[in-house]
Design an enzyme around this catalytic site. Sequence first.
Site, mmCIF file in Angstrom:
data_model
loop_
_atom_site.group_PDB
_atom_site.id
_atom_site.type_symbol
_atom_site.label_atom_id
_atom_site.label_comp_id
_atom_site.label_asym_id
_atom_site.label_seq_id
_atom_site.Cartn_x
_atom_site.Cartn_y
_atom_site.Cartn_z
ATOM 1 N N GLU A 19 4.903 -11.524 6.375
ATOM 2 C CA GLU A 19 3.831 -12.455 6.026
ATOM 3 C C GLU A 19 3.796 -13.656 6.959
ATOM 4 O OE1 GLU A 19 1.813 -13.819 1.828
ATOM 5 O OE2 GLU A 19 4.001 -13.734 1.931
ATOM 6 N N HIS B 93 19.297 11.077 4.281
ATOM 7 C CA HIS B 93 18.954 12.467 3.995
ATOM 8 C C HIS B 93 17.447 12.695 4.060
ATOM 9 C CE1 HIS B 93 23.111 13.387 2.762
ATOM 10 N NE2 HIS B 93 23.109 12.129 2.367
ATOM 11 N N LYS C 132 -8.809 -10.515 -1.048
ATOM 12 C CA LYS C 132 -9.043 -11.241 -2.300
ATOM 13 C C LYS C 132 -10.519 -11.595 -2.461
ATOM 14 C CE LYS C 132 -4.476 -13.390 -2.844
ATOM 15 N NZ LYS C 132 -3.744 -14.676 -2.922
#
Length: 430
Positions: free
Chosen positions: A284, A305, A420
């Site tokens: 950020e 794995h 937003k």
Amino acid sequence: MESKWLTVDTKHLYGFDEAIFIQKYQKKVNQIHQQFLNQQLPDGHMNGWYSQPDQDHKGLLKQINTIAKQFNALKVTDIVYLGIGGSYTGIRAILDFLKPEQKANIKVHFVPDISAFNIAAVARAIKGKSWALVVTSKSGRTLEPAVTFRYFRNLLHKQYKQKHALRTVVITDAVKGLLVGMSNQYGYAHLTIPSNIGGRFSTLSPAGLLLAKLCGHDPKQLLLGTLTAKQELANSDLNTNSAYYYAALRHWLYTTKKLKIEVTVAYHSAYEYLLLQHRQLFGESEGKGGKSLFPTFSLFTTDLHSMGQLYQEGEKNFFETVIQVQTQFHDLELPPSDFNNDDQLDYLLAKSMNEISNTALEAVVEAHFQSNVNIIKLTLKERTTFMFGYFYFWLSMATMMSGSLLGHNVFDQPGVEVYKQLMFAKLGRE
């Protein structure tokens, strides 16, 4: 580079010459350090997290102790915590990092999103329990905590009527925002996030300190860790400031070695949110202007794995930062078999679980290095409340320097606002 609490190991970096490296970066690091101290960086006033360790915390700690005593008197067994971003990741990181030492019999239910499945699951889990509600949001208008606060505040009110106020804590701005008004109207406990501390730098503001206290950890030790780190990192000298040293290493690997991805690695599942916090701080703060490292993480040995194949033989466009904690809370010995060694593990009888895990770490570092992976190793001295406070402040300092070396404003996040605006328009908010 070695200090009392944290070591930065660079012996698995190809073509690294420390003397040349320090000569290259020291002047720029000095300049950024002074700009930071003088609040001359972009949005430089948002450095409240830096001044926090030196402040008098008696009033805040008294508030936190009062809330803890009240919840104890009410026999609260479950906490529903609402927060997003740095108000979630960092708090979860504290509690997971310290979980083996949790002393209080409190269950914390995190609600970091607006998943109906998760919300319903938490609602079922607290049904019939003695529970309390804690919400963190500076504005009170961030969608995720706002929606979930409405939902769980209604549940709390239905169960406790007017006495729900005794079980509600809002952590928000001092004077403005929706939660301040609610607190004033209904008498909720109100803890203040300073206006000059951004979300990702706010882990050890009241939200983290309160949750730590409620779970039986000592917030004073968290704060002491931050103060110790600040004192040790007061000088910008790359020979002694390990946070700036790490920041400059990241920049060197990105610009000189042309590596675009940082894979941060830990060897315990309890460190997952510590890795997420690392990812948020750097992602950020630096993800701007089309010029940034891409921070991601893996939990070993589990991810060996799956992703282990890619790290060993895939394209080498990444470097690794391995986080190791030297002294753990607990260790276990492998017991002798009750079944005549039919699992053929007796060769491990002289080794503890931590020894086996550390051996795996050493083997993986060696294998990946042999496959031309550049590796930074960070070793924390111990897994304690103090150490978390120290390392969080250390990471914050490293983030500030690393992003500033790239020329970014490390205290804003304009890209987050794009979705937003579109989302609220689609949802019909005026």
